[in-house]
Design an enzyme around this catalytic site. Structure first.
Site, PDB file in Angstrom:
ATOM      1  N   ASP A 172     -61.727  39.360   3.282  1.00 17.79           N
ATOM      2  CA  ASP A 172     -61.169  39.034   4.590  1.00 17.79           C
ATOM      3  C   ASP A 172     -60.741  40.319   5.288  1.00 17.79           C
ATOM      4  O   ASP A 172     -59.879  41.047   4.789  1.00 17.79           O
ATOM      5  CB  ASP A 172     -59.972  38.094   4.402  1.00 17.79           C
ATOM      6  CG  ASP A 172     -59.395  37.590   5.716  1.00 17.79           C
ATOM      7  OD1 ASP A 172     -59.756  38.127   6.783  1.00 17.79           O
ATOM      8  OD2 ASP A 172     -58.562  36.665   5.670  1.00 17.79           O
ATOM      9  N   LYS A 229     -76.054  45.497  12.317  1.00 18.80           N
ATOM     10  CA  LYS A 229     -75.345  46.731  12.697  1.00 18.80           C
ATOM     11  C   LYS A 229     -75.117  47.629  11.484  1.00 18.80           C
ATOM     12  O   LYS A 229     -75.127  48.858  11.602  1.00 18.80           O
ATOM     13  CB  LYS A 229     -74.031  46.375  13.388  1.00 18.80           C
ATOM     14  CG  LYS A 229     -74.221  45.628  14.706  1.00 18.80           C
ATOM     15  CD  LYS A 229     -72.892  45.354  15.380  1.00 18.80           C
ATOM     16  CE  LYS A 229     -73.108  44.519  16.633  1.00 18.80           C
ATOM     17  NZ  LYS A 229     -73.533  43.130  16.305  1.00 18.80           N
ATOM     18  N   CYS A 233     -68.991  39.894  21.017  1.00 17.87           N
ATOM     19  CA  CYS A 233     -70.102  39.377  21.818  1.00 17.87           C
ATOM     20  C   CYS A 233     -69.551  38.316  22.769  1.00 17.87           C
ATOM     21  O   CYS A 233     -70.111  37.240  22.910  1.00 17.87           O
ATOM     22  CB  CYS A 233     -71.218  38.828  20.938  1.00 17.87           C
ATOM     23  SG  CYS A 233     -70.698  37.622  19.719  1.00 17.87           S
TER      24      CYS A 233
END
Length: 423
Positions: free
Chosen positions: A303, A255, A374
């Site tokens: 993170d 992406k 997803c």
């Protein structure tokens, strides 16, 4: 068979990731073992039901998995990539059994069971099992509750082989131009013009999957492998030249690359963030192959739920592909059904909430954030976004597809698009 047995053992009985195990194989042996392992997991229930009929008691894990691999091959004999005669499959399974001290003593059992399996398959005596994948009860319960009319279709699609879907790099070729190159190589294909009402300019499905090395100009960055459902992200986020962008949880970089291809690789800055250093290297490899790395693109290890990596400058747009159950991409990753536990979902939902809150603080007023998973579990998609909008008066929900369910042409994804504005 022997190496496939070892890998499937680690997935089923040790909870190891299939992709991680396959990554350790060399390029020569990986294709065959990967094909066998994927097919074994997809057909697990059917193979287990068939072999269990011919053993008086449950064999050891090693023998059981080897029988399951071989039974899968017998059931699928004659299909693509499996033109081996049944006697050959049986003989090779017996040989594989003899190559391991944990199964050597059972060569006679392996031979006898598989010959009976072959006879049953030949006489159409294989058990009629609804799903080859062993969906846990908690999983099916959630799907049936959320999608009472579609749950069977969802599970059926996830049993099938995924299509080879490509994303044409618009910086190199238009889709039409690349189509001519495919035709010149004798490769049949079809295009996907839109999905959920969103136009797609780069999606191509190859009719008969083949190694990417056989695709025209793959190593030159002309195309990438990417599910059509995942190709919606840049269209929805609509990045523009000169904007500051964040792609959080970015590995393996598909992406990120698509964002850069969409804006002709000219953002003011794009940060691709990944918590795992090894996975961050995959982003760099992806961008290098596609020739998209430049001074405006930074791959960082950090993170997304923390701010210790952030310089304090707000972003115009953020792509938030958060960690999730991956319940929407089982077709491509059948080991998910074996690995995921019901308690994982609660932990993942909390992690998603933390990352979403943290990213929101980094977004400019007037900026947009695309939340993506997803997953097909509502807790990770619709419920997550609805709750966030309710708790944040400065979050305006924009039009986006929401939940995409797995279909013949794409996997399952959720898209939620938010704009930050003064209440």
């Amino acid at each position: 068979m022997l190496e496939t047995k070892k890998i499937v053992m680690q997935v089923v009985h040790e909870g190891r990731s299939l992709s991680t195990l396959l990554d350790k194989l060399n390029e020569t042996e990986r294709p065959a073992i990967q094909s066998l392992a994927y097919a074994t997991l997809r057909n697990w229930n059917r193979s287990q039901a068939l072999t269990s009929k011919y053993v008086s008691k449950k064999p050891s894990k090693e023998i059981d998995v080897l029988l399951t691999v071989a039974a899968m091959l017998i059931m699928n004999q004659g299909r693509a990539q499996n033109q081996y005669a049944v006697p050959t499959i049986v003989n090779e399974a017996v040989k594989a059994g003899g190559m391991s001290p944990k199964t050597r003593h059972a060569q006679g059992l392996i031979n006898a069971v598989l010959r009976k399996v072959a006879t049953a398959v030949q006489n159409n005596g294989a058990p009629n099992i609804q799903f080859g994948l062993p969906y846990p009860d908690w999983w099916l319960g959630r799907i049936r509750k959320a999608y009472p009319e579609q749950w069977k279709s969802i599970c059926s699609h996830q049993q099938s082989l995924p299509p080879l879907t490509l994303r044409v790099n618009q910086m190199v070729n238009t889709r039409a131009d690349y189509g001519l190159k495919l035709e010149g190589s004798g490769i049949a294909y079809q295009t996907i013009a839109e999905l959920a009402g969103v136009p797609l300019e780069s999606a191509v499905i190859i009719d008969v999957p083949l190694p990417v090395s056989q695709l025209p100009e793959f190593m030159k960055g002309a195309v990438s492998v990417q599910d059509a459902g995942a190709q919606l992200a840049p269209v929805l986020l609509s990045p523009q030249k000169g904007e500051r962008l964040l792609d959080a949880c970015a590995a393996p970089g598909g992406k990120t690359a698509h964002l850069l291809e969409t804006i002709d690789a000219k953002p003011a800055e794009l940060i691709a963030l990944e918590i795992d250093a090894d996975r961050a290297k995959k982003i760099e490899h992806t961008l290098t192959r596609l020739r998209l790395l430049n001074d405006q693109v930074r791959v960082m290890t950090g993170d997304a739920g923390q701010q210790d990596w952030w310089d304090g400058n707000l972003f115009d747009k953020i792509l938030l592909d958060v960690p999730c159950s991956a319940s929407g991409i089982v077709r491509r990753h059948p080991d998910i059904v074996f690995l995921r536990r019901s308690e994982d979902l609660e932990r993942l939902v909390k992690t998603q909430r933390v990352i979403l809150e943290n990213a929101w603080a980094m977004l400019k007023n007037g900026g947009t954030l695309l939340y993506l998973t997803c997953s097909i579990f509502p807790e990770e998609g619709e419920e997550q976004i609805a709750r966030f909008v309710k708790d944040h008066p400065n979050a305006l929900r924009l039009e986006a597809p929401g939940q995409l369910l797995p279909s013949e042409y794409h996997d399952g994804f959720f898209y939620g698009l938010l704009k930050k504005h003064q209440p």
